[in-house]
Design a protein around this motif. Structure first.
Motif, PDB file in Angstrom:
ATOM      1  N   LEU A 116     -24.475  66.366  85.642  1.00 55.48           N
ATOM      2  CA  LEU A 116     -25.427  66.912  86.034  1.00 55.48           C
ATOM      3  C   LEU A 116     -26.657  66.338  86.979  1.00 55.48           C
ATOM      4  CD1 LEU A 116     -25.805  69.701  83.662  1.00 55.48           C
ATOM      5  CD2 LEU A 116     -25.414  70.160  85.769  1.00 55.48           C
ATOM      6  N   GLU A 117     -26.809  64.849  86.253  1.00 59.43           N
ATOM      7  CA  GLU A 117     -27.761  64.025  87.300  1.00 59.43           C
ATOM      8  C   GLU A 117     -27.647  64.188  88.060  1.00 59.43           C
ATOM      9  OE1 GLU A 117     -28.577  61.239  83.821  1.00 59.43           O
ATOM     10  OE2 GLU A 117     -29.525  62.337  82.767  1.00 59.43           O
ATOM     11  N   GLU A 118     -26.496  63.712  88.357  1.00 62.61           N
ATOM     12  CA  GLU A 118     -25.753  62.797  89.574  1.00 62.61           C
ATOM     13  C   GLU A 118     -25.866  63.515  90.552  1.00 62.61           C
ATOM     14  OE1 GLU A 118     -21.961  60.882  88.609  1.00 62.61           O
ATOM     15  OE2 GLU A 118     -22.697  59.764  87.171  1.00 62.61           O
ATOM     16  N   LYS A 119     -25.473  64.786  90.260  1.00 61.43           N
ATOM     17  CA  LYS A 119     -25.113  65.917  91.505  1.00 61.43           C
ATOM     18  C   LYS A 119     -26.406  66.494  91.948  1.00 61.43           C
ATOM     19  CE  LYS A 119     -24.019  70.693  90.658  1.00 61.43           C
ATOM     20  NZ  LYS A 119     -23.756  71.726  90.032  1.00 61.43           N
ATOM     21  N   LEU A 120     -27.993  66.459  90.826  1.00 58.07           N
ATOM     22  CA  LEU A 120     -28.929  66.712  90.994  1.00 58.07           C
ATOM     23  C   LEU A 120     -29.029  65.140  92.788  1.00 58.07           C
ATOM     24  CD1 LEU A 120     -31.254  67.380  87.616  1.00 58.07           C
ATOM     25  CD2 LEU A 120     -30.688  69.062  90.159  1.00 58.07           C
ATOM     26  N   VAL A 121     -29.153  64.107  92.250  1.00 59.06           N
ATOM     27  CA  VAL A 121     -29.797  62.919  92.714  1.00 59.06           C
ATOM     28  C   VAL A 121     -28.944  63.702  94.165  1.00 59.06           C
ATOM     29  CG1 VAL A 121     -29.317  60.264  93.756  1.00 59.06           C
ATOM     30  CG2 VAL A 121     -29.930  61.468  90.694  1.00 59.06           C
ATOM     31  N   ALA A 122     -27.641  63.770  94.404  1.00 56.95           N
ATOM     32  CA  ALA A 122     -27.161  63.736  95.977  1.00 56.95           C
ATOM     33  C   ALA A 122     -27.328  64.703  96.346  1.00 56.95           C
ATOM     34  CB  ALA A 122     -25.332  63.941  95.130  1.00 56.95           C
ATOM     35  N   GLU A 123     -27.412  65.978  95.579  1.00 55.51           N
ATOM     36  CA  GLU A 123     -28.631  67.133  96.669  1.00 55.51           C
ATOM     37  C   GLU A 123     -29.865  67.074  96.522  1.00 55.51           C
ATOM     38  OE1 GLU A 123     -27.316  70.608  93.711  1.00 55.51           O
ATOM     39  OE2 GLU A 123     -25.152  70.126  94.298  1.00 55.51           O
ATOM     40  N   GLY A 124     -30.282  65.559  96.141  1.00 54.24           N
ATOM     41  CA  GLY A 124     -31.842  65.308  96.331  1.00 54.24           C
ATOM     42  C   GLY A 124     -32.609  66.375  96.221  1.00 54.24           C
ATOM     43  N   LYS A 125     -31.949  67.227  94.885  1.00 53.44           N
ATOM     44  CA  LYS A 125     -33.218  67.948  94.021  1.00 53.44           C
ATOM     45  C   LYS A 125     -33.788  66.839  92.544  1.00 53.44           C
ATOM     46  CE  LYS A 125     -30.245  71.850  94.951  1.00 53.44           C
ATOM     47  NZ  LYS A 125     -29.284  72.883  94.464  1.00 53.44           N
ATOM     48  N   THR A 126     -34.534  68.047  92.080  1.00 55.80           N
ATOM     49  CA  THR A 126     -35.091  67.446  90.522  1.00 55.80           C
ATOM     50  C   THR A 126     -35.470  68.243  89.722  1.00 55.80           C
ATOM     51  OG1 THR A 126     -37.313  67.881  91.383  1.00 55.80           O
ATOM     52  CG2 THR A 126     -36.699  65.709  92.328  1.00 55.80           C
ATOM     53  N   VAL A 127     -34.668  69.445  90.452  1.00 55.62           N
ATOM     54  CA  VAL A 127     -34.809  70.785  88.715  1.00 55.62           C
ATOM     55  C   VAL A 127     -33.964  71.026  88.823  1.00 55.62           C
ATOM     56  CG1 VAL A 127     -36.322  72.806  88.601  1.00 55.62           C
ATOM     57  CG2 VAL A 127     -37.878  71.198  90.221  1.00 55.62           C
ATOM     58  N   LEU A 128     -33.178  70.924  87.260  1.00 54.15           N
ATOM     59  CA  LEU A 128     -31.769  71.106  87.422  1.00 54.15           C
ATOM     60  C   LEU A 128     -31.752  73.079  86.799  1.00 54.15           C
ATOM     61  CD1 LEU A 128     -29.410  70.772  85.740  1.00 54.15           C
ATOM     62  CD2 LEU A 128     -30.489  70.711  83.562  1.00 54.15           C
ATOM     63  N   ASP A 129     -31.186  73.230  87.397  1.00 55.16           N
ATOM     64  CA  ASP A 129     -30.726  74.851  87.521  1.00 55.16           C
ATOM     65  C   ASP A 129     -31.168  75.436  85.287  1.00 55.16           C
ATOM     66  OD1 ASP A 129     -30.220  77.447  88.774  1.00 55.16           O
ATOM     67  OD2 ASP A 129     -27.664  77.185  87.773  1.00 55.16           O
ATOM     68  N   GLY A 130     -31.791  76.377  85.653  1.00 57.67           N
ATOM     69  CA  GLY A 130     -32.066  77.166  84.500  1.00 57.67           C
ATOM     70  C   GLY A 130     -30.743  77.487  83.686  1.00 57.67           C
ATOM     71  N   ALA A 131     -30.104  78.210  84.417  1.00 60.90           N
ATOM     72  CA  ALA A 131     -27.922  77.512  83.747  1.00 60.90           C
ATOM     73  C   ALA A 131     -27.713  77.437  83.472  1.00 60.90           C
ATOM     74  CB  ALA A 131     -27.523  79.415  85.534  1.00 60.90           C
ATOM     75  N   GLU A 132     -27.655  75.977  83.833  1.00 57.96           N
ATOM     76  CA  GLU A 132     -26.930  75.099  83.845  1.00 57.96           C
ATOM     77  C   GLU A 132     -27.697  74.160  82.870  1.00 57.96           C
ATOM     78  OE1 GLU A 132     -23.959  73.353  84.962  1.00 57.96           O
ATOM     79  OE2 GLU A 132     -24.465  73.304  87.195  1.00 57.96           O
ATOM     80  N   ALA A 133     -28.582  74.469  82.415  1.00 54.20           N
ATOM     81  CA  ALA A 133     -29.235  74.324  80.806  1.00 54.20           C
ATOM     82  C   ALA A 133     -29.288  74.631  79.724  1.00 54.20           C
ATOM     83  CB  ALA A 133     -31.116  74.123  81.097  1.00 54.20           C
ATOM     84  N   PHE A 134     -29.077  76.393  80.245  1.00 52.95           N
ATOM     85  CA  PHE A 134     -28.269  77.159  79.470  1.00 52.95           C
ATOM     86  C   PHE A 134     -26.645  77.139  78.390  1.00 52.95           C
ATOM     87  CE2 PHE A 134     -26.969  81.306  77.884  1.00 52.95           C
ATOM     88  CZ  PHE A 134     -27.201  81.514  76.456  1.00 52.95           C
ATOM     89  N   ARG A 135     -26.247  76.557  78.953  1.00 58.70           N
ATOM     90  CA  ARG A 135     -24.613  76.830  79.667  1.00 58.70           C
ATOM     91  C   ARG A 135     -24.551  75.584  78.852  1.00 58.70           C
ATOM     92  NH1 ARG A 135     -19.646  73.497  81.243  1.00 58.70           N
ATOM     93  NH2 ARG A 135     -21.658  72.830  83.458  1.00 58.70           N
ATOM     94  N   LEU A 136     -24.930  74.214  78.581  1.00 50.83           N
ATOM     95  CA  LEU A 136     -25.399  72.597  77.563  1.00 50.83           C
ATOM     96  C   LEU A 136     -25.890  73.374  76.655  1.00 50.83           C
ATOM     97  CD1 LEU A 136     -27.066  70.198  80.272  1.00 50.83           C
ATOM     98  CD2 LEU A 136     -24.434  70.542  78.150  1.00 50.83           C
ATOM     99  N   TYR A 137     -26.538  74.117  76.663  1.00 47.68           N
ATOM    100  CA  TYR A 137     -27.528  74.725  75.608  1.00 47.68           C
ATOM    101  C   TYR A 137     -26.021  75.536  74.700  1.00 47.68           C
ATOM    102  CZ  TYR A 137     -29.759  78.501  72.597  1.00 47.68           C
ATOM    103  OH  TYR A 137     -29.545  79.462  71.259  1.00 47.68           O
ATOM    104  N   ASP A 138     -25.778  76.718  75.657  1.00 50.39           N
ATOM    105  CA  ASP A 138     -24.783  77.842  74.330  1.00 50.39           C
ATOM    106  C   ASP A 138     -23.451  77.295  73.601  1.00 50.39           C
ATOM    107  OD1 ASP A 138     -24.073  80.013  73.587  1.00 50.39           O
ATOM    108  OD2 ASP A 138     -23.516  80.785  75.598  1.00 50.39           O
ATOM    109  N   THR A 139     -22.996  76.359  74.846  1.00 54.54           N
ATOM    110  CA  THR A 139     -21.730  75.471  74.575  1.00 54.54           C
ATOM    111  C   THR A 139     -21.677  74.727  73.835  1.00 54.54           C
ATOM    112  OG1 THR A 139     -21.461  76.725  77.429  1.00 54.54           O
ATOM    113  CG2 THR A 139     -19.735  75.115  75.947  1.00 54.54           C
ATOM    114  N   TYR A 140     -22.301  73.785  74.389  1.00 56.96           N
ATOM    115  CA  TYR A 140     -22.461  72.489  73.760  1.00 56.96           C
ATOM    116  C   TYR A 140     -23.329  71.549  72.824  1.00 56.96           C
ATOM    117  CZ  TYR A 140     -19.297  71.869  77.373  1.00 56.96           C
ATOM    118  OH  TYR A 140     -18.272  71.775  78.541  1.00 56.96           O
ATOM    119  N   GLY A 141     -24.285  73.047  72.116  1.00 56.70           N
ATOM    120  CA  GLY A 141     -25.215  72.837  71.774  1.00 56.70           C
ATOM    121  C   GLY A 141     -26.550  71.437  72.078  1.00 56.70           C
ATOM    122  N   PHE A 142     -26.699  72.031  72.976  1.00 60.16           N
ATOM    123  CA  PHE A 142     -27.982  70.798  72.999  1.00 60.16           C
ATOM    124  C   PHE A 142     -28.927  71.742  73.301  1.00 60.16           C
ATOM    125  CE2 PHE A 142     -27.855  66.542  75.398  1.00 60.16           C
ATOM    126  CZ  PHE A 142     -27.475  66.051  74.767  1.00 60.16           C
TER     127      PHE A 142
END
Ligand code: ATP
Ligand code: MG
Length: 910
Positions: A404-430
């Motif tokens: 996800l970090e690589e993707k952020l860099v590639a897209e020139g963004k600095t804020v991770l999508d909330g839904a992605e963070a939730f997926r990490l939490y929900d699916t991977y217990g992060f």
């Protein structure tokens, strides 16, 4: 004479040189006596006991009957019903040392000298008894005379216009006016929506300039660590309407809170809460494990402190029965544990280490909290399981986060999508925290609102909206209008029918009469009805009036203040306040429930024998139909273990052991080794249910008189329901008989369908299987024969296309596999050939093209052919030059497709 001046006098008299102050050659430096945390706790409770308080240890961290908080955040929280008047307190003065968890302070932990997520709060409470004068006096007396803090370093603060408090501090205790600070609403007024509220008075301790921020504005109330708030007195004197209007309460309350760890900081004169005696041992243990030393690297210090703090929360939470999960308290636990584990990694610790830390928590705190020692095995098992799980998922999560970090860099963004963070939490217990921390280290952030939105969506779909709660946490219901002094005596352990008098009736409001057809709740002086409690479902039955009126009791609920409500409807006649009535419990339902309840006791014991002492009840549900028992254990039970447990329970049933219940003090009960429940709020007198030597448990439920009455016991299922928690469902008595009857019936009808008797069923099934096998063989042969025949036909139909033989044909009834086999055979039989086969199966077209090597050399291309003809059967496909296939939806186009294959091939090989 005030206490402080008296004490000063005594001290002077005791002085070895016997000289008064002004004659001493050198000015005496104030010497603070050293006390350990465990000593301070006891000093506080003893002091307030000597002032007429009922002093007691901590309530569980798990709130009881209070949905407004996940975890107890303050000493007053478990006492709310006494403050609101919903329950009558055992004493109008109480003092406690309460375990508290405040996750709201998590960001401060490790960074300030005074914040912890887990801490102990000392508190004295007055329920409409004493007020400001006494409260302030005892605060001052305890701090200066009992603990012996230097009065010159103490600064009280009061609410802006609370002159009453000012007078008490100034005149009664002799604190100079300039040392009393007045603060506004945000600091010194306790208010929580509408309801009881009032001004506060805090006591700050000046730890000296070296702890200050150095700003010119630095004084009492500054956020830095110089003036440390140690004690807060809340004077609950108003009833607020939530809009700024206050009326004076008739029953004023006192609620105070002093952080034990903070008190220890000033008494022990150490830098931070992490340096007091009990915490120091933890600090040293982390440093030992990590091979680092404290106070060499500020970043490492934060990690050390976070671990020290979090492991305390974790250990105490597990000892109160909380299990890691993805929701509520369980999630708080998981998050704290995982955060500690991650900071361990930051310190360079390899592998699991948290159980070693938990051991030190137990060593240092078991004095005040014997439950830590009692639950040691469980604490260790839960922590090690969860830490291992975390170590496994962290690697996986880190990898995904890396992507996800690589993707952020590639897209020139600095804020991770909330839904992605939730997926990490929900699916991977992060945990979100962790994602945030890792990203922040690299200059990224997370869209937290998006995260919460995603979580919300999931919650709502999973559970539906929650009910509203009022400020004191209990759901608002009509029952809150019931007078607090109303009580109901439960006699249902010995009788199932009872004559009594109606003391209250409720519909939507308190009412005087319930008429035929009305739904409502009946309260009586005495009742034999057991209200749903401790996992046991309630009794049902009927209430009859002297005139023959009938009220059907569908549900029995336990209300605050040991009241019992009979919920249902008036079937005939009417009921009024003061009516004499007869309450009759449905006996069969009660008997079945008792069987199931008693069986859970036997089961718990059996499981401990078969699986080990780490087995503890984490939940149970018993009603008249079945029983469900949830317990801590970390692997699925094997068939042998299940049978063994079942056999043990049945042996205990067959031994026909009398079930004896006794009332005794909690202390005595503990001595009998009775199993107590996690997080349960026990009174001073508890009920112990004993089944011979086999099982002893604290339990308020209704039981059989003799184990033989359970009849029989059978486990239906065993499964995991959360990390480290298993659930068993089982049946007893007549329900089990009904279950076997049903099985018998089904067996009989299965046998009838197979034209045999149940005993012949196995033989019959073996026969069927043999028959099926024979038929399948025959079927295969026939298929092969048909395929061969159609192949022969097809081969005859080969046409020559510019020197390549083409077979384009239908091969009915074959699936793709069949088409390929047939295609291969035909291709190998004919030299220089291209085979195009089509079939229809279940209304769908299968299309296959294959070309021999020599045909490919001449220019034929199966992949191109299929591309050209598949659209004609409403499909698409592709493949290699020698083999291609496609599916389609349009059987009507087959003929055209086959014809077109010839044209396409002709163009290829000309
Ligand atoms: P602070 O402003 O320092 O966070 P607070 O105003 O939140 O304190 P109260 O809610 O009044 O504190 O709690 C009463 C007492 O409990 C405080 O005076 C303090 O001694 C202690 N306390 C509060 N929060 C913590 C914490 N996170 N860690 C340790 N002790 C605490
Ligand atoms: Mg705070």
């Amino acid at each position: 004479m005030t206490f402080s001046s008296l004490r000063a006098k005594i001290l002077r008299l005791q002085r070895p040189d016997g000289l008064p102050d002004n004659l001493l050659p050198i000015r005496m430096v104030f010497m603070q006596r050293y006390y350990g945390v465990n000593q301070l706790r006891q000093m506080f409770l003893d002091y307030f006991a000597s002032q007429g308080h009922l002093a007691r240890g901590s309530y569980s961290l798990v709130p009881h009957n209070d949905k407004s908080v996940l975890l107890i955040p303050a000493g007053m929280a478990p006492l709310k019903p006494y403050f609101t008047g919903q329950e009558i307190p055992p004493n109008r003065r109480m003092a406690t040392c309460q375990k508290c968890v405040r996750t709201g302070d998590i960001e401060n932990v490790g960074h300030t000298a005074r914040h912890l997520t887990f801490f102990e709060m000392l508190g004295n409470f007055s329920f409409g008894d004493y007020f400001k004068k006494e409260a302030i006096h005892w605060t001052w007396d305890f701090l200066t005379n009992v603990v012996g803090l230097d009065p010159n370093r103490l600064y009280p603060s009061i609410y802006l216009d609370d002159d009453e408090a000012f007078e008490i501090w100034n005149k009664q205790e002799g604190v100079p006016a300039e040392k009393i600070f007045r603060f506004g609403k945000e600091d010194n007024f306790w208010e929580h929506g509408a309801g009881p509220c009032g001004p506060c008075s805090e006591v700050y301790y000046d730890r000296g300039e070296k702890y200050g921020c150095g700003k010119p504005t630095c004084t009492v109330g500054c956020d830095c660590d110089r003036y440390m708030e140690v004690w807060n007195n809340v004077f609950t004197q108003f009833d607020g309407d939530g809009k700024g209007n206050y009326t004076e309460l008739t029953n004023k309350n006192i609620d105070t809170g002093m952080g034990l760890e903070r008190l220890a900081v000033v008494v022990q004169d150490v830098d931070t809460v992490f340096d007091i005696d009990t915490m120091k041992a933890l600090n040293e243990e982390v440093c030992r494990i990590a091979g680092v030393s404290y106070e060499t690297d500020p970043k490492k210090d934060v990690s050390i402190r976070v671990i020290v703090d979090h492991i305390r929360s974790v250990t105490f939470m597990v000892s109160d029965g909380i299990m890691p999960s993805n929701e509520g308290r369980g999630y708080v636990l998981r998050r704290l544990l995982r955060r500690a584990a991650r900071h361990g990694r930051l310190l360079g610790i390899d592998g699991a280490f948290l159980t070693r830390m938990a051991n030190v928590v137990i060593e240092t705190s078991r004095d005040g909290y014997p439950e830590l020692e009692e639950k040691r095995a469980k604490i260790m098992a839960v922590i090690s399981e969860e830490e291992e799980k975390f170590n496994r998922t962290i690697d996986q999560g880190l990898q995904i986060l890396g992507g996800l970090e690589e993707k952020l860099v590639a897209e020139g963004k600095t804020v991770l999508d909330g839904a992605e963070a939730f997926r990490l939490y929900d699916t991977y217990g992060f945990p979100l925290d962790l994602t945030k921390e890792i990203l922040e280290e690299k200059g990224f952030s997370v869209d937290e609102d998006g995260f919460r939105a995603a979580m919300q969506v999931q919650r709502e779909t999973a559970r539906g909206a929650r009910k509203g709660t009022n400020y004191m946490g209990a759901d608002v219901t009509v029952y809150q209008q019931l007078p607090a002094e109303l009580e109901c005596e439960f006699n249902g352990y010995t009788v199932l029918e009872e004559n009594s008098v109606i003391t209250a009736l409720t519909a939507d409001e308190l009412v005087g009469t319930l008429n035929e057809g009305d739904r409502g709740t009946v309260l009586t002086e005495k009742t034999p009805f057991y209200a749903t409690m401790g996992g046991q479902q309630c009794d049902t039955g009927r209430i009859t009036g002297a005139d023959g009126s009938v009220f059907i009791v569908e549900d029995t609920v336990r209300l605050q203040g040991s009241k019992v409500g009979h919920v249902g409807y008036v079937q005939s006649g009417s009921f009024s306040l003061g009516d004499a009535v007869t309450l009759s419990v449905d006996e069969e339902r009660r008997a079945n429930t008792a069987r199931n309840h008693s069986a859970t006791h036997l089961l718990q014991k059996a499981l401990r024998q078969v699986l080990g002492d780490h087995v503890e009840q984490s939940g149970s549900y018993v009603d008249a139909e079945r029983l469900r028992f949830d317990f801590s254990h970390f692997a699925p039970m094997t068939a042998d273990e299940l049978r063994e447990a079942e056999d043990k329970v049945n042996r205990a049933i067959l031994s026909a052991t009398p079930v004896v219940t006794e009332l005794m003090s909690l202390e005595e009960a503990r001595k009998t080794g009775a199993m107590a429940l996690f997080g349960e709020k026990y009174g001073d007198v508890v009920r112990v249910v004993r089944m011979g030597e086999y099982s002893t448990e604290l339990c308020g439920g209704t039981h059989v008189a003799n184990t033989a009455q359970i009849g029989c016991f059978k486990i239906l299922s065993e499964a995991g329901i959360a990390a480290g928690v298993r659930r068993i469902e089982a049946l007893t008595g007549s329900n089990l008989l009904a279950y076997y009857r049903d099985m018998e019936n089904r067996l009989a009808s299965a046998a009838a369908a197979a034209k045999t008797v149940p005993d012949g069923l196995e033989k019959k099934i073996a026969q069927f299987q043999a028959e099926i096998k024979a038929l399948t063989g025959e079927n295969e042969q026939l298929k092969a024969k048909i395929a061969g025949a159609s192949m022969g036909n097809a081969a005859d139909r080969a046409v020559d296309v510019n020197g390549v033989k083409l077979i384009a044909s239908r091969a009915e009834g074959l699936d793709m596999n069949g088409l390929r086999n047939m295609g291969d055979t035909l291709r190998d039989k004919l030299a220089d050939s291209v085979i195009v086969l089509a079939s229809v199966l279940d209304g769908k077209v299968n299309l296959m093209v294959t070309a021999s090597e020599s045909a490919v050399k001449k220019g034929a291309n199966a992949g191109q052919i299929i591309k050209a003809i598949a659209p004609l059967v409403g499909g698409g496909g592709g493949g290699r030059p020698n083999m291609a296939q496609a599916g389609g939806k349009n059987p009507a186009g087959i003929e055209e497709a086959l014809a077109k294959a010839g044209e396409v091939l002709a163009a290829m090989v000309k």
